[in-house]
Design an enzyme around this catalytic site. Structure first.
Site, PDB file in Angstrom:
ATOM      1  CB  ALA A  65       1.117  -3.989  -4.075  1.00 14.03           C
ATOM      2  N   GLY A 108      -4.136  -2.951  -3.672  1.00 12.09           N
ATOM      3  CA  GLY A 108      -4.369  -3.905  -4.874  1.00 12.09           C
ATOM      4  C   GLY A 108      -5.355  -5.168  -4.348  1.00 12.09           C
ATOM      5  CD  GLU A 111      -5.860  -0.701  -7.273  1.00 10.26           C
ATOM      6  OE1 GLU A 111      -4.992  -1.436  -6.637  1.00 10.26           O
ATOM      7  OE2 GLU A 111      -5.685   0.180  -7.985  1.00 10.26           O
ATOM      8  CD  GLU A 131      -3.637   1.984  -3.225  1.00  9.18           C
ATOM      9  OE1 GLU A 131      -4.530   2.467  -2.453  1.00  9.18           O
ATOM     10  OE2 GLU A 131      -3.826   0.854  -4.106  1.00  9.18           O
TER      11      GLU A 131
HETATM   12  N1  CAA Z   1       2.932  -5.322   1.702  1.00 13.37           N
HETATM   13  C1  CAA Z   1       3.855  -6.330   2.627  1.00 13.37           C
HETATM   14  N2  CAA Z   1       3.550  -6.533   4.030  1.00 13.37           N
HETATM   15  C2  CAA Z   1       2.365  -6.188   4.448  1.00 13.37           C
HETATM   16  C3  CAA Z   1       1.409  -5.644   3.792  1.00 13.37           C
HETATM   17  C4  CAA Z   1       1.879  -5.163   2.319  1.00 13.37           C
HETATM   18  N3  CAA Z   1       0.772  -4.406   1.464  1.00 13.37           N
HETATM   19  N4  CAA Z   1       0.293  -5.554   4.421  1.00 13.37           N
HETATM   20  C5  CAA Z   1       0.803  -6.331   5.710  1.00 13.37           C
HETATM   21  N5  CAA Z   1       1.925  -6.696   5.586  1.00 13.37           N
HETATM   22  C6  CAA Z   1       2.769  -7.518   6.505  1.00 13.37           C
HETATM   23  C7  CAA Z   1       3.257  -6.648   7.568  1.00 13.37           C
HETATM   24  O1  CAA Z   1       4.562  -5.686   7.418  1.00 13.37           O
HETATM   25  C8  CAA Z   1       3.234  -7.750   8.803  1.00 13.37           C
HETATM   26  O2  CAA Z   1       4.768  -8.110   8.609  1.00 13.37           O
HETATM   27  P1  CAA Z   1       5.426  -8.433   9.938  1.00 13.37           P
HETATM   28  O3  CAA Z   1       4.750  -9.446  10.804  1.00 13.37           O
HETATM   29  O4  CAA Z   1       6.771  -9.235   9.257  1.00 13.37           O
HETATM   30  O5  CAA Z   1       6.008  -7.263  10.587  1.00 13.37           O
HETATM   31  C9  CAA Z   1       2.219  -8.612   8.594  1.00 13.37           C
HETATM   32  O6  CAA Z   1       1.824  -8.198   7.285  1.00 13.37           O
HETATM   33  C10 CAA Z   1       0.959  -8.049   9.479  1.00 13.37           C
HETATM   34  O7  CAA Z   1       0.767  -6.948   9.182  1.00 13.37           O
HETATM   35  P2  CAA Z   1       0.295  -5.707  10.417  1.00 13.37           P
HETATM   36  O8  CAA Z   1       1.339  -6.102  11.561  1.00 13.37           O
HETATM   37  O9  CAA Z   1       0.524  -4.356   9.977  1.00 13.37           O
HETATM   38  O10 CAA Z   1      -1.222  -6.168  10.785  1.00 13.37           O
HETATM   39  P3  CAA Z   1      -2.383  -5.165  11.260  1.00 13.37           P
HETATM   40  O11 CAA Z   1      -3.337  -5.944  11.638  1.00 13.37           O
HETATM   41  O12 CAA Z   1      -1.627  -4.338  12.670  1.00 13.37           O
HETATM   42  O13 CAA Z   1      -2.688  -4.012  10.022  1.00 13.37           O
HETATM   43  C11 CAA Z   1      -3.201  -3.464   8.008  1.00 13.37           C
HETATM   44  C12 CAA Z   1      -3.395  -4.655   9.136  1.00 13.37           C
HETATM   45  C13 CAA Z   1      -3.991  -2.229   8.446  1.00 13.37           C
HETATM   46  C14 CAA Z   1      -3.763  -4.277   6.841  1.00 13.37           C
HETATM   47  C15 CAA Z   1      -1.803  -3.177   7.966  1.00 13.37           C
HETATM   48  O14 CAA Z   1      -1.037  -4.276   7.517  1.00 13.37           O
HETATM   49  C16 CAA Z   1      -1.661  -2.310   6.750  1.00 13.37           C
HETATM   50  O15 CAA Z   1      -1.865  -0.992   6.689  1.00 13.37           O
HETATM   51  N6  CAA Z   1      -1.162  -2.863   5.439  1.00 13.37           N
HETATM   52  C17 CAA Z   1      -0.723  -1.988   4.355  1.00 13.37           C
HETATM   53  C18 CAA Z   1      -2.035  -1.798   3.485  1.00 13.37           C
HETATM   54  C19 CAA Z   1      -1.615  -0.762   2.512  1.00 13.37           C
HETATM   55  O16 CAA Z   1      -0.882   0.101   2.412  1.00 13.37           O
HETATM   56  N7  CAA Z   1      -2.136  -1.277   0.992  1.00 13.37           N
HETATM   57  C20 CAA Z   1      -1.609  -0.610  -0.412  1.00 13.37           C
HETATM   58  C21 CAA Z   1      -0.258  -1.234  -0.750  1.00 13.37           C
HETATM   59  S1  CAA Z   1       0.222  -0.284  -2.084  1.00 13.37           S
HETATM   60  C22 CAA Z   1      -0.699  -1.167  -3.469  1.00 13.37           C
HETATM   61  O17 CAA Z   1      -1.507  -1.969  -3.325  1.00 13.37           O
HETATM   62  C23 CAA Z   1      -0.713  -0.394  -4.646  1.00 13.37           C
HETATM   63  C24 CAA Z   1      -1.713  -0.840  -5.907  1.00 13.37           C
HETATM   64  O18 CAA Z   1      -2.724  -0.055  -6.285  1.00 13.37           O
HETATM   65  C25 CAA Z   1      -1.418  -2.142  -6.431  1.00 13.37           C
END
Ligand code: CAA
Length: 257
Positions: A65, A108, A111, A131
């Site tokens: 998400a 998500g 999921e 999460e």
């Molecule tokens: N939401 C919004 N933006 C996101 C994102 C997310 N879930 N995941 C990545 N991005 C964005 C980053 O902020 C970054 O943006 P900028 O270039 O503007 O800084 C861009 O995408 C690239 O990401 P990274 O620089 O972090 O890339 P990376 O290769 O170093 O890391 C990653 C990749 C490990 C996937 C890392 O991005 C990460 O941990 N992302 C979040 C994953 C997460 O926590 N997901 C769960 C979300 S909550 C959810 O999904 C609830 C549900 O059940 C519905």
């Protein structure tokens, strides 16, 4: 129909939907989920589309998400913007839905893959529910579909620990149907979908419904659902065609009637 956050394509009887917000690793904003749900609704209503592949592209499936969109929300706002209906429509897609996963399928995004019927994992795929690292829990089925797929203890590891599993481990756990080189993930998924697309559409639909009911119902009720669906199929032209074709030693031509 033009979308901003997903791409839609047709390869014969196979529909392909590609999540397309690469700058944020296909983060699943409400707008993206709305478009995805609409695209799947349209494929569901199109008789010539008999199976669909859902992918995120070559490097990432979806990183979950949209955290930027959620970070400052309160519970009432979350409730009011509830995405449950849209997610439920995706999960209720009636035709075979195959996830083609390269790179991260997190939160998500994972999921979403778990809502599909089959998962083709590229060797770069990583499946997880991070999460917990954000101070929340999965909100689109991660705490429910993981244990139904891999059992309690791995589901606890995934949901409490937050670290993803590799494609190979996902395969060993029964989460992924195949692991393939990442360059061919979508092609393999489309080939698989094309093979399913040759089957009788009504039988496919009822086979999918019956298997999904196995995860919802006690055995006796699930068997009753299966039996009714089995009897119902004897009312279809495709059943007559399928059995005649077998007896006449030719390939069946199914029409979805
Ligand atoms: N939401 C919004 N933006 C996101 C994102 C997310 N879930 N995941 C990545 N991005 C964005 C980053 O902020 C970054 O943006 P900028 O270039 O503007 O800084 C861009 O995408 C690239 O990401 P990274 O620089 O972090 O890339 P990376 O290769 O170093 O890391 C990653 C990749 C490990 C996937 C890392 O991005 C990460 O941990 N992302 C979040 C994953 C997460 O926590 N997901 C769960 C979300 S909550 C959810 O999904 C609830 C549900 O059940 C519905």
């Amino acid at each position: 129909m033009q979308y901003e956050h997903v791409l839609v394509d047709r390869q014969g009887a196979v529909g392909v939907v590609t999540l397309n917000r690469p700058k944020v690793l296909n983060a699943l904003s409400p707008a993206l989920i709305a478009e995805l749900s609409d695209a799947l609704d349209r494929f569901d209503a199109e008789p010539d589309v008999r199976a669909v592949v859902l992918t995120g592209g070559p490097r990432v499936f979806a990183a979950g998400a949209d955290i930027g969109d959620m970070s400052e929300r309160g519970p009432v706002e979350q409730l009011q913007r509830d995405q449950t209906g849209r997610w439920a429509r995706i999960a209720a897609f009636s035709k075979p839905l195959i996830a083609a996963v390269n790179g991260y399928a997190l939160g998500g995004g994972c999921e979403l893959a778990l809502m599909c019927d089959l998962i083709v994992a590229g060797d770069t795929a990583r499946f997880g529910q991070p999460e917990i690292n954000l101070g929340i829990i999965a909100g689109a089925g991660g705490t429910q579909r993981w244990p139904r797929t891999v059992g309690k203890y791995v589901a606890m590891e995934i949901n409490l620990g937050g670290a993803p599993v590799t494609a190979q481990r996902a395969y060993q756990l029964g989460l992924a149907n195949k692991v393939v080189p990442a360059e061919v993930t979508v092609d393999v998924a489309v080939q698989l979908a094309a093979r399913l697309a040759e089957k009788a559409p009504v039988a496919l639909r009822l086979a999918k419904e019956s298997v999904n009911q196995a995860l919802e119902l006690p055995l006796s009720e699930g068997l009753a659902v299966e039996r009714k669906n089995f009897y119902f199929l004897f009312a279809t032209e495709d059943q007559k065609e399928g059995m005649r074709a077998f007896l006449e030693k030719r390939k069946a031509q199914f029409k979805g009637r």
